[in-house]
Every structure is written in C-alpha cells, then in structure tokens.
Design a protein around this motif. Structure first.
Motif, PDB file in Angstrom:
ATOM      1  N   ALA A 135     -13.823  -1.735 -10.635  1.00 25.27           N
ATOM      2  CA  ALA A 135     -12.457  -1.507 -10.169  1.00 25.27           C
ATOM      3  C   ALA A 135     -12.428  -0.535  -8.997  1.00 25.27           C
ATOM      4  CB  ALA A 135     -11.589  -0.986 -11.317  1.00 25.27           C
ATOM      5  N   LEU A 136     -13.318   0.474  -9.025  1.00 30.82           N
ATOM      6  CA  LEU A 136     -13.364   1.444  -7.933  1.00 30.82           C
ATOM      7  C   LEU A 136     -13.768   0.782  -6.619  1.00 30.82           C
ATOM      8  CD1 LEU A 136     -15.047   4.528  -9.661  1.00 30.82           C
ATOM      9  CD2 LEU A 136     -12.618   4.132  -9.262  1.00 30.82           C
ATOM     10  N   LEU A 138     -13.541  -2.496  -5.781  1.00 32.94           N
ATOM     11  CA  LEU A 138     -12.495  -3.413  -5.322  1.00 32.94           C
ATOM     12  C   LEU A 138     -11.339  -2.649  -4.696  1.00 32.94           C
ATOM     13  CD1 LEU A 138     -12.190  -6.221  -8.040  1.00 32.94           C
ATOM     14  CD2 LEU A 138     -12.830  -6.481  -5.636  1.00 32.94           C
ATOM     15  N   ASN A 139     -10.964  -1.536  -5.319  1.00 31.33           N
ATOM     16  CA  ASN A 139      -9.885  -0.724  -4.790  1.00 31.33           C
ATOM     17  C   ASN A 139     -10.246  -0.142  -3.433  1.00 31.33           C
ATOM     18  OD1 ASN A 139      -8.515   2.243  -4.642  1.00 31.33           O
ATOM     19  ND2 ASN A 139      -7.160   0.819  -5.719  1.00 31.33           N
ATOM     20  N   GLU A 142      -9.805  -2.890  -0.868  1.00 30.68           N
ATOM     21  CA  GLU A 142      -8.383  -3.170  -0.648  1.00 30.68           C
ATOM     22  C   GLU A 142      -7.724  -2.070   0.183  1.00 30.68           C
ATOM     23  OE1 GLU A 142      -6.876  -3.579  -4.561  1.00 30.68           O
ATOM     24  OE2 GLU A 142      -7.713  -5.597  -4.891  1.00 30.68           O
ATOM     25  N   GLN A 143      -8.072  -0.815  -0.091  1.00 30.54           N
ATOM     26  CA  GLN A 143      -7.498   0.292   0.676  1.00 30.54           C
ATOM     27  C   GLN A 143      -7.986   0.263   2.121  1.00 30.54           C
ATOM     28  OE1 GLN A 143      -7.772   4.084  -1.284  1.00 30.54           O
ATOM     29  NE2 GLN A 143      -7.228   5.244   0.556  1.00 30.54           N
ATOM     30  N   GLN A 159     -14.362 -12.225  -3.835  1.00 29.09           N
ATOM     31  CA  GLN A 159     -14.275 -10.895  -4.428  1.00 29.09           C
ATOM     32  C   GLN A 159     -15.549 -10.538  -5.195  1.00 29.09           C
ATOM     33  OE1 GLN A 159     -10.715 -10.342  -6.691  1.00 29.09           O
ATOM     34  NE2 GLN A 159      -9.343 -10.780  -4.987  1.00 29.09           N
ATOM     35  N   TYR A 195     -14.394   5.331  -1.595  1.00 30.95           N
ATOM     36  CA  TYR A 195     -14.972   5.184  -2.936  1.00 30.95           C
ATOM     37  C   TYR A 195     -15.131   6.549  -3.608  1.00 30.95           C
ATOM     38  CZ  TYR A 195     -18.277   4.067  -6.652  1.00 30.95           C
ATOM     39  OH  TYR A 195     -18.896   3.943  -7.868  1.00 30.95           O
ATOM     40  N   ASN A 198     -11.826   7.841  -4.769  1.00 32.26           N
ATOM     41  CA  ASN A 198     -11.397   7.180  -6.002  1.00 32.26           C
ATOM     42  C   ASN A 198     -12.208   7.636  -7.204  1.00 32.26           C
ATOM     43  OD1 ASN A 198      -9.487   5.711  -4.551  1.00 32.26           O
ATOM     44  ND2 ASN A 198     -10.815   3.922  -4.305  1.00 32.26           N
TER      45      ASN A 198
END
Length: 361
Positions: A135-136, A138-139, A142-143, A159, A195, A198
């Motif tokens: 999740a980190l 992917l986030n 996206e950011q 993805q 990263y 996050n």
C-alpha cells in the motif's frame, strides 16, 4: 575441541570483517576505521525523518534513489555468496562455507537435542511480511502522479508491475512519462522521498505477526529481518510498530548486499545458524527461489501473490495466525535433522572374486 576452537576463531574474524569491507591489510584497516565510522554518523545526522537532506541532497550532491524501487537479483544460483574482507585478505562467503563453518559444537548439539526448536533461525522479509509496504508503494506512485499531473493506468497488471518492477522500467515502459535521464533521476528521487514520508505513518504490522513472534520468542528461536531500507529508518519503523524487541539481527542497506540471497546468507551469519537450519518468510516467488538457493526452507505468505504463484514454497499460509511452532519442526521432519546438509557418498568396495583353479576344485 581444537577443531571447534579454530572454527570459532575464524568465525569471529569473519564477523568482525563486516565492519571493514574496504580494507585488505592491517595497515589499511587502521586508517580506514575512523573514516568509515565518521561517514556513517555524518550521513545519519544530515538525514531528516524521511531519509533526505533539507534540499533533497547529501553532502552537496543529489540523493540517489535507494533499492526500494529496484528489482534485485535472486543470487546464489550455484551456491555462490558474497565477498568480505578480514585481516589476512579477501574471503568468499558462500552457502557451503557457512553450512560448514556454522556447524554446531559439542555443547550446542547436546542443547539442541534437548531443545530442538532453538537450532532454527527465522528470517523475515520486511516487504509485505512484516509490514504492508504494498500500500505504501502504490500510494507513493499515486502521489507522484498527482504532483506531476500524470495518470496511472487502471489495469491491474500495470499496477502489479509498478510494485515489483524497477522504477526505470515503470517510468520508461509502463507509464511512459519521461525519457530524459536527468528527469527520470529526479522522479525516482522524489518517489523514494514520498515513500519514506509515508513510512512514518506506519503504525501496525501484518495481522498475527506479533503473536507469532511472541510464540517463537518463548521458544528461544532467534529472528532476523531483511530489507533494502537504511538502518535508521528500519529501526525507527520496527519501534513504531512495536516489533524491534523480537529481532536479534537486522539486514539493511548499509550491509551492502547485492542480491536477495546475499541478504539471507548475511542474516544466517548474524543469527549464528547454518543456512540449512533457517526458515525464510517471503511473499514473493523470487524470494522463495533465493531461499532455496541458500539451502533454506521457505514459508510463503499468500496475499501479494496468489497461491498458485507460490507452489515452490515448502509451506504456504494466508496469515501468521495459521502457524504454530510445530510447523517449523514438520518442515525439517521428513529427512531428519541433517536435511539439506552435505552428504558424502559411500562407495562400498566389493571383494575381489576368487579365481577357480585346479587345486580349488
């Protein structure tokens, strides 16, 4: 007993050599020691909580992206290891060397006969085994896309590649944002910084992991965690999720390992366990292959990859709640305590045939 003393002394020299990877003689060792320590301390001081300097630079030069978004080599395809240095020169530490030099002494064999669980060593991958880094990552992508005004393909396959392929491959082949090398380096550096930002928000480990670590800690089984994070962020993250007390060894970016297998071998070395007595917890088929290349057992965590991609693992589970210490014994039970140890082939010599002569008849 003399053999055990020689073995332990060579291991002490080998362990001490990890601190001085660039020295090959005693004179160079004395000169390089303070310089090495000062560099590491200086780098830790100038980094902020995200792992970067104020202006995204280190000592006046741009920060290079870490191995977080790089596809590491599996390694040890033929049992090869990594090269280290000690006082009498370079030393090649490979799978056979560690399995031979980390043999249990007389007293340890007696102890392990009474408490067999203590003979094992557990090695945990940081990504998606200790923490949900999927999740980190992917986030972070996206950011970065939001900041650059770009779009990420909605396809699931794209993805998946963003999670496991290198950042260069993703930027060039999947997203196709930039082709200029300087701009690609800037995007990779920014991606790593996002990263790390996050990572500060991470507050809990994977489901059931703490209970599992508590159980193996009660059984006195040593544990190690391997990651491409730098040591400072690695320790801080383990403290935030409350797991640092369970790990006796940490393999991080500073250890300088070039492949997944090298990280596992370094972990076995720090745990003082033979690779053939270690169990690796992984979620990636590449990590499972690396574990087997090191003669280690592999437990696959189903989640990031489906179960049919993890069939080569010795055991596959959906979560740590499905595990018990007895599972570790069963992994090695099929072929006894010497499973995966090197064996000598015994060739029986047949007696020569007796020749029949006239006197014999």
């Amino acid at each position: 007993m003399d053999t055990n003393l020689r073995t332990s002394s060579s291991l002490l020299q080998l362990r001490s050599s990890f601190c001085f990877p660039n020295s090959s003689s005693p004179s160079k060792l004395l000169l390089s020691k303070p310089k090495r320590v000062n560099f590491v301390q200086h780098r830790l001081v100038i980094k902020n909580s995200s792992g970067f300097g104020e202006n995204d630079s280190c000592n006046g030069s741009p920060v290079k992206p870490s191995k977080l978004f790089m596809q590491e080599a599996i390694g040890a395809e033929y049992g090869e290891g990594f090269e280290t240095f000690r006082l009498d020169g370079p030393l090649m530490v490979d799978v056979d060397y560690l399995n031979d030099r980390l043999q249990e002494g007389f007293l340890k064999r007696i102890r392990y006969a009474m408490k067999p669980d203590e003979a094992y060593g557990l090695i945990f991958s940081w990504d998606n085994v200790v923490a949900n880094t999927r999740a980190l990552k992917l986030n972070a992508w996206e950011q970065l896309a939001l900041e650059e005004g770009k779009e990420i393909p909605p396809e699931a396959n794209a993805q998946k590649l963003m999670l496991y392929a290198s950042a260069d491959h993703v930027l060039h082949k999947i997203l196709r944002w930039e082709t200029i090398e300087s701009e690609v380096d800037r995007l990779k550096s920014r991606l790593s910084q996002i990263y790390y930002d996050n990572l500060l928000k991470l507050r809990k480990p994977m489901e059931g992991l703490e209970e599992w670590l508590d159980a193996v800690s009660t059984a006195n089984i040593p544990c190690a965690v391997v990651s491409s994070l730098d040591r400072r962020n690695m320790i801080d993250s383990l403290e935030r999720i409350g797991l640092k007390k369970y790990f006796q060894a940490i393999i991080s970016e500073e250890d300088g390992m070039e492949s997944i297998s090298h990280r596992f071998l370094s972990a076995a070395m720090k745990l003082d366990r033979k690779p053939s007595k270690c169990v690796v917890f992984e979620d990636d088929p590449r990590g499972i292959t690396a574990a087997h290349n090191c003669t280690m057992m592999a437990v696959a965590m189903i989640g990031s990859h489906p179960a049919y991609d993890l069939v080569q693992a010795d055991l596959a589970v959906g979560s740590f709640n499905e595990l018990s210490v007895i599972n570790l014994r069963r992994l090695f039970a099929n072929k006894g305590s010497t499973f995966m140890d090197r064996q000598k082939q015994i060739i029986e010599k047949t007696p020569p045939r007796r020749k029949l002569t006239v006197d014999t008849i």
